[in-house]
Write a protein that holds these residues in place. Structure first.
Motif, PDB file in Angstrom:
ATOM      1  N   GLN A 173     -40.285  51.722 -10.733  1.00 21.70           N
ATOM      2  CA  GLN A 173     -40.474  52.474  -9.490  1.00 21.70           C
ATOM      3  C   GLN A 173     -41.593  53.499  -9.652  1.00 21.70           C
ATOM      4  O   GLN A 173     -42.398  53.709  -8.745  1.00 21.70           O
ATOM      5  N   LEU A 174     -41.649  54.122 -10.843  1.00 24.31           N
ATOM      6  CA  LEU A 174     -42.686  55.120 -11.101  1.00 24.31           C
ATOM      7  C   LEU A 174     -44.052  54.446 -11.156  1.00 24.31           C
ATOM      8  O   LEU A 174     -45.032  54.940 -10.616  1.00 24.31           O
ATOM      9  N   PHE A 175     -44.095  53.293 -11.773  1.00 23.63           N
ATOM     10  CA  PHE A 175     -45.323  52.490 -11.850  1.00 23.63           C
ATOM     11  C   PHE A 175     -45.810  52.171 -10.422  1.00 23.63           C
ATOM     12  O   PHE A 175     -46.986  52.324 -10.111  1.00 23.63           O
ATOM     13  N   ALA A 176     -44.860  51.760  -9.567  1.00 23.24           N
ATOM     14  CA  ALA A 176     -45.225  51.402  -8.197  1.00 23.24           C
ATOM     15  C   ALA A 176     -45.778  52.603  -7.438  1.00 23.24           C
ATOM     16  O   ALA A 176     -46.685  52.466  -6.624  1.00 23.24           O
ATOM     17  N   ARG A 177     -45.234  53.776  -7.726  1.00 29.56           N
ATOM     18  CA  ARG A 177     -45.694  54.970  -7.013  1.00 29.56           C
ATOM     19  C   ARG A 177     -47.055  55.441  -7.503  1.00 29.56           C
ATOM     20  O   ARG A 177     -47.892  55.879  -6.732  1.00 29.56           O
ATOM     21  N   LEU A 178     -47.261  55.372  -8.829  1.00 24.42           N
ATOM     22  CA  LEU A 178     -48.494  55.920  -9.390  1.00 24.42           C
ATOM     23  C   LEU A 178     -49.681  54.980  -9.227  1.00 24.42           C
ATOM     24  O   LEU A 178     -50.784  55.397  -8.921  1.00 24.42           O
ATOM     25  N   LEU A 179     -49.461  53.709  -9.482  1.00 25.79           N
ATOM     26  CA  LEU A 179     -50.553  52.737  -9.440  1.00 25.79           C
ATOM     27  C   LEU A 179     -50.152  51.532  -8.602  1.00 25.79           C
ATOM     28  O   LEU A 179     -49.972  50.439  -9.133  1.00 25.79           O
ATOM     29  N   PRO A 180     -50.011  51.710  -7.289  1.00 26.92           N
ATOM     30  CA  PRO A 180     -49.499  50.608  -6.458  1.00 26.92           C
ATOM     31  C   PRO A 180     -50.356  49.357  -6.505  1.00 26.92           C
ATOM     32  O   PRO A 180     -49.825  48.247  -6.510  1.00 26.92           O
ATOM     33  N   THR A 181     -51.694  49.512  -6.569  1.00 29.88           N
ATOM     34  CA  THR A 181     -52.544  48.315  -6.530  1.00 29.88           C
ATOM     35  C   THR A 181     -52.414  47.513  -7.819  1.00 29.88           C
ATOM     36  O   THR A 181     -52.368  46.272  -7.780  1.00 29.88           O
ATOM     37  N   VAL A 182     -52.315  48.205  -8.962  1.00 31.72           N
ATOM     38  CA  VAL A 182     -52.154  47.497 -10.243  1.00 31.72           C
ATOM     39  C   VAL A 182     -50.798  46.812 -10.293  1.00 31.72           C
ATOM     40  O   VAL A 182     -50.669  45.664 -10.723  1.00 31.72           O
ATOM     41  N   TYR A 183     -49.763  47.532  -9.828  1.00 38.05           N
ATOM     42  CA  TYR A 183     -48.395  46.995  -9.751  1.00 38.05           C
ATOM     43  C   TYR A 183     -48.371  45.709  -8.937  1.00 38.05           C
ATOM     44  O   TYR A 183     -47.808  44.694  -9.323  1.00 38.05           O
ATOM     45  N   GLY A 222     -59.145  36.913  -0.771  1.00 35.99           N
ATOM     46  CA  GLY A 222     -58.999  36.331   0.558  1.00 35.99           C
ATOM     47  C   GLY A 222     -57.645  35.682   0.760  1.00 35.99           C
ATOM     48  O   GLY A 222     -57.449  34.914   1.696  1.00 35.99           O
ATOM     49  N   LEU A 223     -56.685  36.004  -0.097  1.00 35.43           N
ATOM     50  CA  LEU A 223     -55.340  35.439   0.027  1.00 35.43           C
ATOM     51  C   LEU A 223     -54.653  36.013   1.264  1.00 35.43           C
ATOM     52  O   LEU A 223     -54.721  37.214   1.517  1.00 35.43           O
ATOM     53  N   VAL A 224     -53.994  35.156   2.026  1.00 38.63           N
ATOM     54  CA  VAL A 224     -53.292  35.611   3.226  1.00 38.63           C
ATOM     55  C   VAL A 224     -51.839  35.884   2.880  1.00 38.63           C
ATOM     56  O   VAL A 224     -51.173  35.046   2.280  1.00 38.63           O
ATOM     57  N   LEU A 225     -51.348  37.081   3.242  1.00 42.75           N
ATOM     58  CA  LEU A 225     -49.954  37.440   2.987  1.00 42.75           C
ATOM     59  C   LEU A 225     -49.252  37.595   4.320  1.00 42.75           C
ATOM     60  O   LEU A 225     -49.702  38.349   5.180  1.00 42.75           O
ATOM     61  N   ALA A 226     -48.135  36.861   4.483  1.00 43.05           N
ATOM     62  CA  ALA A 226     -47.431  36.923   5.756  1.00 43.05           C
ATOM     63  C   ALA A 226     -46.459  38.087   5.784  1.00 43.05           C
ATOM     64  O   ALA A 226     -45.817  38.382   4.784  1.00 43.05           O
ATOM     65  N   ASP A 227     -46.363  38.763   6.931  1.00 49.00           N
ATOM     66  CA  ASP A 227     -45.329  39.770   7.133  1.00 49.00           C
ATOM     67  C   ASP A 227     -45.392  40.893   6.097  1.00 49.00           C
ATOM     68  O   ASP A 227     -44.551  40.985   5.210  1.00 49.00           O
ATOM     69  N   MET A 228     -46.370  41.746   6.230  1.00 49.87           N
ATOM     70  CA  MET A 228     -46.548  42.841   5.271  1.00 49.87           C
ATOM     71  C   MET A 228     -45.473  43.888   5.451  1.00 49.87           C
ATOM     72  O   MET A 228     -45.107  44.233   6.574  1.00 49.87           O
ATOM     73  N   GLU A 229     -44.962  44.383   4.355  1.00 47.75           N
ATOM     74  CA  GLU A 229     -43.964  45.454   4.441  1.00 47.75           C
ATOM     75  C   GLU A 229     -43.998  46.303   3.191  1.00 47.75           C
ATOM     76  O   GLU A 229     -44.152  45.785   2.094  1.00 47.75           O
ATOM     77  N   GLY A 230     -43.840  47.593   3.358  1.00 54.46           N
ATOM     78  CA  GLY A 230     -43.698  48.460   2.195  1.00 54.46           C
ATOM     79  C   GLY A 230     -44.997  49.152   1.837  1.00 54.46           C
ATOM     80  O   GLY A 230     -46.091  48.688   2.136  1.00 54.46           O
ATOM     81  N   ARG A 231     -44.861  50.269   1.133  1.00 52.21           N
ATOM     82  CA  ARG A 231     -46.007  51.101   0.801  1.00 52.21           C
ATOM     83  C   ARG A 231     -46.950  50.394  -0.162  1.00 52.21           C
ATOM     84  O   ARG A 231     -48.165  50.487  -0.034  1.00 52.21           O
ATOM     85  N   VAL A 232     -46.394  49.680  -1.139  1.00 51.81           N
ATOM     86  CA  VAL A 232     -47.225  49.011  -2.152  1.00 51.81           C
ATOM     87  C   VAL A 232     -48.177  48.028  -1.471  1.00 51.81           C
ATOM     88  O   VAL A 232     -49.373  48.015  -1.715  1.00 51.81           O
ATOM     89  N   GLU A 233     -47.634  47.198  -0.572  1.00 54.00           N
ATOM     90  CA  GLU A 233     -48.476  46.213   0.109  1.00 54.00           C
ATOM     91  C   GLU A 233     -49.458  46.888   1.041  1.00 54.00           C
ATOM     92  O   GLU A 233     -50.636  46.510   1.108  1.00 54.00           O
ATOM     93  N   GLU A 234     -49.012  47.931   1.726  1.00 49.64           N
ATOM     94  CA  GLU A 234     -49.862  48.614   2.697  1.00 49.64           C
ATOM     95  C   GLU A 234     -51.086  49.221   2.028  1.00 49.64           C
ATOM     96  O   GLU A 234     -52.194  49.172   2.554  1.00 49.64           O
ATOM     97  N   VAL A 235     -50.883  49.796   0.829  1.00 45.61           N
ATOM     98  CA  VAL A 235     -51.972  50.463   0.121  1.00 45.61           C
ATOM     99  C   VAL A 235     -52.908  49.452  -0.551  1.00 45.61           C
ATOM    100  O   VAL A 235     -54.112  49.658  -0.626  1.00 45.61           O
TER     101      VAL A 235
END
Lengths: 300, 242
Positions: free
Chosen positions: A16-26, A223-236
């Motif tokens: 969870q800490l990893f996701a908060r600090l480095l969301p794109t790497v996570y 260019g990968l398409v992701l369906a139905d985005m949800e959550g801070r990690v995906e949003e960022v």
């Protein structure tokens, strides 16, 4: 020997800490698996599970509760009578809000509210003529109050709640009350018009297959398409967005919003998303219809 | 690629550098829409809004008539999505780039936001250019409206590009869809799609037709912007000739 491993403890941390600090790497760590998977454990083309409940709220013409993943929206439709023969753009007024909000609404919420209202207007969900009250120069106008119950919210859940509520909306018959009268503009009197408590007519929608809202993300580099985005990690991590409002089948599209961010969005991406969106719309139609069937006992 | 052969009812025109208290300003007129944008930046930022690695971009839209409503929030959000990818925000971390867009005449009817959105994007871009904010490429936007005109034999779908308010009001009941499209250009040529907002009722083919038509219009708009900037620079450099 000195105390072992104080360093190792300090270096290890929770996911969870990893996701908060480095969301794109996570996010990248999950996507680089074979097959690629998202932190929510959905595949890139998998939509969130959706559940719809209708007619749960009392004192409304129609209502719904829609849940998609972690987002929940509740919609209640009420109406009132105005002194006009034509409702025009005021036939349906939508308002989106977060439950328990303190202070002014966030700009994202205001933007979503505007999008909902303009989309509802442009999509022409129902003919306002059916709201007119016979034998009077008055009409009913509808107000849809949509409440978002979770910290995560998205326009597609709010829109789904609106559609589901409208699909079960019944307009009470407006009858002149015999015992009360009101003054007219020329100082005459006419009876007050009130809603009947017993007689209702179903609101007829212009769509048999409803125009649902579906969102997609497009990654910058792959260019990968992701369906139905949800959550801070995906949003960022994913800036490119495609939002589509469409019904299933070969019919037309009601709304298409594309925001590329840093990604390159090609016509192929758009075609693919429209096709996925139509499938999702068919899926949501069947979820709603089976819920309505259950409620009514023998279909509508 | 199907491209519709249409010309705008009135060409776009721009002026820059006419406001003195800000770093950059631009006025964009197309059809009956008239937008003025001003940019100040990079300037000092509130501690609360400060970002450690990029500049904070603040966009404020003021309406032509009435008080600020959700419509302005929507316009702010869409302008940001079109323009932010093109600004080199990472070159000025912990600063603020403040954009204020004043709608002088929206050119929209009550139910549309299309015309003012494309005009606002163009005005904002030109103001950023005038302010000397580091930019990666050019942005230009246009609006396309589809409507059904009942002719003697059948109803036909017709198209208008950047229509005037009078035209919109005339066809108001028959509008089938309205599209705002913004492209990123490099060297005067289309590079990629930045933003597209389409409402109404339209088919997949119509929307692709729109994108191709908009690409041509945006290249023309880009040339208009270039001419306006050339004129402004010539004006500013006239002290050299003395």
């Amino acid at each position: 020997m000195p105390e072992p491993q104080p360093f190792a403890e300090a270096l290890s941390s929770s996911p969870q800490l990893f996701a908060r600090l480095l969301p794109t790497v996570y996010f990248d760590k999950y996507l680089s698996l074979d097959p690629p998977i998202r932190p929510s454990l959905r595949s890139p083309t998998q939509f969130r599970p959706c559940s719809i409940n209708t007619s749960a709220l009392p004192n409304t013409f129609g209502s719904s509760v829609v849940r998609m993943g972690e987002c929940i929206a509740v919609c209640g439709i009420t109406g009132y009578i105005i002194d006009s023969t034509e409702a025009g753009p005021s036939a349906l007024y939508t308002n989106v809000d977060i439950v328990g909000r303190t202070g002014p609404p966030q700009s994202e919420l205001m933007s979503m509210s505007e999008w909902m209202y303009k989309t509802a207007l442009a999509t022409k969900l129902f003919d306002p003529a059916q709201l007119r009250i016979e034998d009077t120069a008055q009409t009913v106008v509808l107000q849809a109050q949509i409440q978002l119950l979770s910290q995560m919210y998205s326009g597609d859940v709010a829109w789904a709640a609106l559609l589901a509520a409208l699909a079960v909306t019944r307009i009470p018959k407006a009858i002149p009350a015999d015992d009360e009268e009101t003054l007219t503009a020329d100082f005459g009197t006419e009876p007050v018009v009130r809603f009947s408590k017993t007689e209702t007519t179903k609101l007829e929608l212009n769509y048999e297959k409803l125009p649902w809202c579906v969102n997609f993300g497009v990654m910058d580099d792959t260019g990968l398409v992701l369906a139905d985005m949800e959550g801070r990690v995906e949003e960022v991590s994913v800036e490119g967005r495609i939002t589509i409002v469409t019904s299933s089948g070969n019919s037309s599209i009601q709304n298409l919003s594309i925001s590329a961010g840093k990604s390159i969005i090609s016509k192929e991406h758009i075609r693919q998303c429209i096709s996925f969106a139509k499938h999702r719309a068919a899926e949501l139609d069947s979820i709603l219809n089976s819920q309505i069937y259950q409620n009514n006992g023998n279909g509508w | 690629m199907t491209v519709l052969d249409i010309t705008r009812p009135s060409p776009a025109s721009a002026i820059t550098s006419f406001l003195y208290r800000v770093d950059g300003s631009a006025s964009w007129k197309v059809g009956t829409a008239h937008i003025i944008a001003s940019v100040s930046g990079p300037i000092e930022v509130n501690k609360r809004d400060e970002l450690p690695d990029v500049a904070t971009l603040e966009i404020v839209v003021r309406p032509d008539v009435g008080v600020t409503s959700t419509r302005e929030q929507f316009l702010q959000d869409r302008i940001r999505r079109a323009v932010a990818p093109v600004i080199a925000l990472e070159l000025h971390p912990r600063t603020l780039i403040q954009v204020v867009v004043q709608i002088v005449q929206s050119g929209d009817t009550k139910i549309l936001n299309t015309i003012s959105l494309s005009a606002c994007i163009n005005a904002t871009y030109m103001a950023l250019l005038d302010a000397g904010v580091p930019l990666r490429s050019t942005v230009s936007a246009t609006s396309i409206v589809y409507y059904t005109a009942a002719t003697s034999d059948a109803s036909k779908t017709k198209v208008l590009v950047d229509p005037t308010r009078a035209q919109l009001e005339q066809i108001e009941k028959d509008i089938s869809s309205a599209h705002t499209i913004a492209y990123e250009l490099k060297g005067g040529k289309i590079e990629r799609l930045l933003l597209s907002d389409s409402v109404g009722s339209f088919t997949e083919d119509q929307v692709f037709e729109c994108y191709d038509t908009a690409a041509n219009i945006c290249e023309e708009t880009n040339r208009t912007m270039r001419e306006a900037v050339t004129k402004c620079v010539q004006q500013k450099s006239r002290w050299r000739e003395a």
